[in-house]
Write an enzyme that holds these catalytic residues in place. Structure first.
Site, short mmCIF file in Angstrom:
data_model
loop_
_atom_site.label_atom_id
_atom_site.label_comp_id
_atom_site.label_asym_id
_atom_site.label_seq_id
_atom_site.Cartn_x
_atom_site.Cartn_y
_atom_site.Cartn_z
N GLU A 55 0.82 -1.21 0.00
CA GLU A 55 0.00 0.00 0.00
C GLU A 55 0.85 1.25 0.00
O GLU A 55 1.80 1.37 0.79
CB GLU A 55 -0.90 -0.01 1.23
CG GLU A 55 -1.93 1.09 1.24
CD GLU A 55 -3.10 0.74 2.14
OE1 GLU A 55 -4.14 0.33 1.60
OE2 GLU A 55 -2.97 0.85 3.37
N LYS A 82 0.75 4.59 1.21
CA LYS A 82 -0.05 5.25 2.25
C LYS A 82 0.82 6.31 2.93
O LYS A 82 1.64 5.99 3.78
CB LYS A 82 -0.53 4.20 3.26
CG LYS A 82 -1.33 4.78 4.41
CD LYS A 82 -2.10 3.71 5.15
CE LYS A 82 -1.25 2.97 6.14
NZ LYS A 82 -2.06 2.15 7.08
N LYS A 124 -7.99 2.95 -3.00
CA LYS A 124 -8.51 2.88 -1.63
C LYS A 124 -8.91 4.27 -1.18
O LYS A 124 -8.07 5.18 -1.13
CB LYS A 124 -7.47 2.28 -0.70
CG LYS A 124 -8.01 1.85 0.64
CD LYS A 124 -6.97 1.08 1.41
CE LYS A 124 -7.48 0.70 2.78
NZ LYS A 124 -6.42 0.10 3.60
N GLU A 146 -14.90 -4.35 2.52
CA GLU A 146 -14.21 -4.46 3.82
C GLU A 146 -15.21 -4.61 4.96
O GLU A 146 -16.18 -3.87 5.06
CB GLU A 146 -13.38 -3.19 4.02
CG GLU A 146 -12.64 -3.15 5.35
CD GLU A 146 -11.77 -1.91 5.46
OE1 GLU A 146 -10.78 -1.82 4.70
OE2 GLU A 146 -12.10 -1.03 6.27
N ASN A 191 -10.87 -6.23 8.22
CA ASN A 191 -9.97 -5.20 8.75
C ASN A 191 -9.75 -5.44 10.23
O ASN A 191 -10.70 -5.43 11.02
CB ASN A 191 -10.56 -3.80 8.51
CG ASN A 191 -9.52 -2.71 8.67
OD1 ASN A 191 -8.47 -2.92 9.26
ND2 ASN A 191 -9.82 -1.53 8.13
N GLU A 226 -6.54 -7.32 6.57
CA GLU A 226 -6.02 -5.96 6.43
C GLU A 226 -5.66 -5.38 7.80
O GLU A 226 -6.37 -5.62 8.77
CB GLU A 226 -7.08 -5.04 5.81
CG GLU A 226 -7.75 -5.56 4.55
CD GLU A 226 -8.93 -4.67 4.17
OE1 GLU A 226 -8.87 -3.45 4.38
OE2 GLU A 226 -9.94 -5.21 3.69
N SER A 227 -4.60 -4.59 7.83
CA SER A 227 -4.20 -3.77 8.99
C SER A 227 -3.48 -4.57 10.07
O SER A 227 -3.84 -5.70 10.39
CB SER A 227 -5.40 -3.06 9.63
OG SER A 227 -5.98 -2.14 8.75
#
Length: 263
Positions: free
Chosen positions: A54, A56, A116, A169, A190, A221-222
């Site tokens: 990602e 970000k 995203k 998500e 997530n 995710e995360s």
């Protein structure tokens, strides 16, 4: 009682109204004519750990993650590290994303790209298609609160009409089960609760332990900081892994991606 979801939605509406997504696309003929690449297929055929890296610049929880973003170089390093796809944050206020980062990434790589953002409007999906995205993120909790200009199902249908895949998500068991009943191409879990910004990797574990996986890839995710984190999530059935901060914080992006890919 309001929480961070409400803030995200309110600010997203302001960004949409500002004309941010009415980007000047005439200079991007290659992006608009981009032959779509299936992120779903890339994950399903990947012979190593499918890592979606990602781009970000910042996050609401961590603040500024990386300054002086060179999306072209990052995309090339991520691809050379073995990423299966790249997610690009385009949300400007809380994640300091830009549409330009997406444009540069598209021109630098043949990997499937996930735009995203806090997507509430078909206008944002139009922007994703024009920027050369292959997939978009939709956040179930936001849309179930009624923040979308149209319903989840209509947004998914609209994205599919633009040849875009949808990563839907979720964060809870109830959301996950509802998501499996949609036409979304991929389901995200997530580990960060966007209402409180707290991370718990056991969110993925608890959902996948209790429920049979649907016939579509599950992306955790995360919060994936280490190889051990990835192996933990993989052991409970996650099919792919979206990793942002820990890759953006390293000086050697290519090696860091490779470390996760080969784990």
């Amino acid at each position: 009682m309001t929480d961070f979801f409400d803030t995200l939605a309110k600010d997203a509406k302001t960004t949409i109204k500002s004309g941010y997504y009415s980007y000047s696309y005439q200079n991007l003929p290659n992006n608009q004519n981009h032959q779509k690449i299936s992120l779903k297929n890339a994950i399903q055929t990947c012979k190593t750990n499918p890592i979606i890296t990602e781009i970000k610049p910042a996050s609401p929880s961590a603040g500024i993650i990386r300054t002086n973003i060179d999306a072209t170089q990052l995309a090339q390093d991520m691809q050379q590290g073995g990423a299966v796809g790249i997610s690009i944050l385009t949300e400007p206020k809380h994640f300091h994303g830009t549409l330009t980062n997406h444009t540069q990434t598209r021109q630098a790589t043949k990997l499937p790209l996930l735009m995203k953002d806090i997507i509430l409007s078909p206008l944002q999906i139009d922007a994703a298609a024009n920027l050369g995205a292959d997939a978009i993120l939709l956040i179930q909790a936001l849309l179930e609160r009624g923040y979308g200009q149209i319903t989840i199902h209509e947004l998914i249908e609209y994205a599919h009409a633009k040849d875009l895949e949808v990563l839907l998500e979720t964060h809870s068991e109830a959301e996950f089960l509802r998501a499996t009943q949609t036409q979304a191409d991929l389901i995200g879990i997530n580990n960060r609760d966007l209402a409180t910004l707290k991370i718990n990797l056991e969110v993925t574990q608890q959902i996948l332990e209790k429920h049979k996986k649907p016939q579509k890839p599950i992306i955790s995710e995360s919060g994936i900081q280490t190889v051990a984190d990835l192996q933990f999530l993989r052991s409970y059935g996650a099919d792919a892994f979206l990793i942002g901060s820990s890759i953006m914080l390293t000086n050697d992006v290519k090696s860091k991606v490779k470390e996760f890919v080969k784990a």
